[in-house]
Scaffold this active site. Structure first.
Site, PDB file in Angstrom:
ATOM      1  N   THR A  56      -3.123 -23.417   3.527  1.00 47.85           N
ATOM      2  CA  THR A  56      -1.963 -23.186   4.409  1.00 47.85           C
ATOM      3  C   THR A  56      -1.867 -21.687   4.697  1.00 47.85           C
ATOM      4  OG1 THR A  56      -0.550 -23.082   2.437  1.00 47.85           O
ATOM      5  CG2 THR A  56      -0.675 -25.200   3.586  1.00 47.85           C
ATOM      6  N   ASP A  65       7.960   5.330   0.554  1.00 44.48           N
ATOM      7  CA  ASP A  65       8.514   6.419   1.366  1.00 44.48           C
ATOM      8  C   ASP A  65       7.929   6.475   2.777  1.00 44.48           C
ATOM      9  OD1 ASP A  65       5.946   7.307   0.877  1.00 44.48           O
ATOM     10  OD2 ASP A  65       6.540   9.311   0.208  1.00 44.48           O
ATOM     11  N   GLY A  86       4.768   6.107  -3.524  1.00 41.24           N
ATOM     12  CA  GLY A  86       6.086   5.523  -3.645  1.00 41.24           C
ATOM     13  C   GLY A  86       6.518   4.961  -2.298  1.00 41.24           C
ATOM     14  N   THR A  91      -1.122 -15.644  -0.197  1.00 42.17           N
ATOM     15  CA  THR A  91      -1.007 -16.955   0.433  1.00 42.17           C
ATOM     16  C   THR A  91      -0.985 -16.846   1.958  1.00 42.17           C
ATOM     17  OG1 THR A  91       0.253 -19.017   0.457  1.00 42.17           O
ATOM     18  CG2 THR A  91       1.529 -16.997   0.358  1.00 42.17           C
ATOM     19  N   ASP A 143       3.716 -20.055   0.633  1.00 45.42           N
ATOM     20  CA  ASP A 143       3.987 -21.092  -0.359  1.00 45.42           C
ATOM     21  C   ASP A 143       3.217 -20.787  -1.640  1.00 45.42           C
ATOM     22  OD1 ASP A 143       1.326 -21.764   0.218  1.00 45.42           O
ATOM     23  OD2 ASP A 143       1.887 -23.369   1.604  1.00 45.42           O
ATOM     24  N   HIS A 199       0.832  -1.204   0.000  1.00 44.13           N
ATOM     25  CA  HIS A 199       0.000   0.000   0.000  1.00 44.13           C
ATOM     26  C   HIS A 199       0.867   1.255   0.000  1.00 44.13           C
ATOM     27  CE1 HIS A 199      -4.332  -1.249   1.061  1.00 44.13           C
ATOM     28  NE2 HIS A 199      -3.711  -2.309   0.595  1.00 44.13           N
TER      29      HIS A 199
END
Length: 323
Positions: A246, A70, A68, A192, A251, A62
Site C-alpha cells: 500500500t 530549524d 536540529g 510505508t 498504515d 533530514h
C-alpha cells in the site's frame, strides 16, 4: 567573580524560557489560522502529486537530524555549499521543498501572519499533515521554532542513518537525539509511504558477499522483482516504493512486510531480523493503533531536536535565504 555569577544567573534564568517557547498553540494570538492555512496548501499540493507526502516527511527528518529542526535544509547557497548539495540530501524530492514554499506563501498572504511564522514550524506542520492526509494519525504539533542561519554540505556528514546500518548503529544515532529504540522503529514506519533509489539497496541484489549474490534475508519473490526494476546498469535515480503493498497509504503494512522479508533497505529488514527489535515490529504489525500512537509520540520528540529559540535564529521571509 560577581560578574561571572551574574552572567550565569542570567543564563539559568533565560534557559527555561527558551525551552518553554516550543508549545502547542504558540501562534494562537499571532497567526490563529496557521494550521488551516498550512493544511490547505499541503492538501492542494498533494492533489498535484503523491510524492508530496514522502518528500515532505523525509525533508522534516533530514532537517531535524542535521542541525536540529530549524529549516536549515531549505537554505540555498550561491556556491552550492549547503545541505541540499550533500550527496545524502540530493535525493530529497523537490516536491517536499515546494510544499513548504507554497505553504509559507499561503501563510504570509494572511496580513495577520506575514513574516511571523517560521519555515521550521511550517515544515513541522506539513510533515504532520501529509501523514494524516494519507491515512495516518493526526496529532498536535508543538510550535515556536526559529529558522537557523547556517547550512553547509559538510554539516550533513555522519548525521543521517545509512541504508546498511545495523541495529546498534541505528540506536546510537537516534539516541544521540534523545530518541529510543521504540521511537526509531516507529519513525521507520514512515517508509510505508516512502521510496528509495536503486543504488541504496543494489548491494543486496548483486554483491551481498563474496559467497552470496543475493541477501538471503530478502524475500526471493521481491528480490526477483527488484532485479527487474533495478538491473545492474540502471539509472541510480530510479525509485522503488518501500512498501509494495500500500505505497500511497500511511498504515502499518511496513511492519507486516518486514515479517515476510520484504524490507527494502538493510536498515529496514534488520528491525525484524535482530531479535532485540523484533517484538516491537511484531507489535506494530499486529496493532495499528499501537504503531500510530508510538509514531505520534516519536514525531513530537523528533520535533524538539535542536530547536532554535531566542537569539539563536530568525523567522525567514524567504525559506531559501537568511534575512
Amino acid at each position: 567573580m560577581k560578574h561571572f555569577q551574574a552572567f550565569l544567573f542570567t543564563i539559568l534564568l533565560t534557559l527555561p524560557i527558551a525551552l518553554a517557547q516550543l508549545r502547542q498553540g504558540y501562534y494562537n494570538n499571532i497567526c490563529p489560522n496557521v494550521e488551516t492555512l498550512v493544511r490547505t496548501a499541503v492538501e492542494r499540493k498533494l492533489q498535484e502529486t503523491f510524492i508530496t507526502a514522502p518528500g515532505t516527511l523525509r525533508l522534516f527528518f533530514h532537517d531535524c537530524f542535521v542541525r536540529g529542526c530549524d529549516a536549515s535544509v531549505m537554505l540555498v547557497s550561491p556556491n552550492g555549499n549547503d545541505e541540499r548539495h550533500n550527496s545524502d540530501d540530493m535525493s530529497l524530492a523537490g516536491d517536499g521543498f515546494d510544499t513548504v514554499i507554497k505553504a509559507k506563501a499561503a501563510v504570509d498572504a494572511d496580513p495577520r501572519c506575514t513574516n511571523k511564522v517560521s519555515c521550521a514550524d511550517i515544515l513541522a506542520l506539513a510533515a504532520r499533515d501529509v501523514v494524516s492526509l494519507t491515512g495516518g494519525p493526526s496529532f498536535p504539533v508543538e510550535l515556536g521554532r526559529l529558522d537557523g542561519r547556517i547550512s553547509t554540505r559538510a554539516g550533513v556528514r555522519h548525521r543521517l542513518p545509512g541504508p546498511d546500518f545495523d541495529l546498534d548503529q541505528l540506536n546510537t544515532m537516534f539516541a544521540s537525539h534523545g530518541l529510543t529504540q521504540t521511537d526509531m522503529i516507529a519513525l521507520s514506519g514512515a517508509h510505508t509511504i516512502g521510496f528509495a533509489h536503486c543504488n541504496r539497496f543494489s548491494k543486496r541484489l548483486y554483491k551481498f558477499s563474496k559467497t552470496r549474490r543475493v541477501d538471503p534475508s530478502l524475500n526471493p519473490g521481491l528480490a526477483g522483482q527488484l532485479r527487474d526494476m533495478c538491473p545492474p546498469n540502471v539509472d541510480p535515480r530510479i525509485g522503488v516504493t518501500l512498501d509494495p503493498d500500500t505505497p500511497q497509504t500511511f498504515d502499518n503494512h511496513y511492519y507486516t512486510n518486514l515479517q515476510k522479508g520484504m524490507g527494502l533497505l538493510t536498515s529496514d529488514q534488520v528491525l525484524f531480523n535482530d531479535p532485540r527489535a523484533r517484538p516491537t515490529v511484531n507489535l506494530f504489525a499486529s496493532n495499528a493503533t499501537a504503531f500510530e500512537e508510538a509514531f505520534a509520540r516519536a514525531m513530537t520528540k523528533l520535533g524538539r531536536v535542536g530547536v532554535k529559540t531566542g537569539g539563536e535564529g530568525e523567522v525567514r521571509r524567504d525559506c531559501n535565504v537568511i534575512n
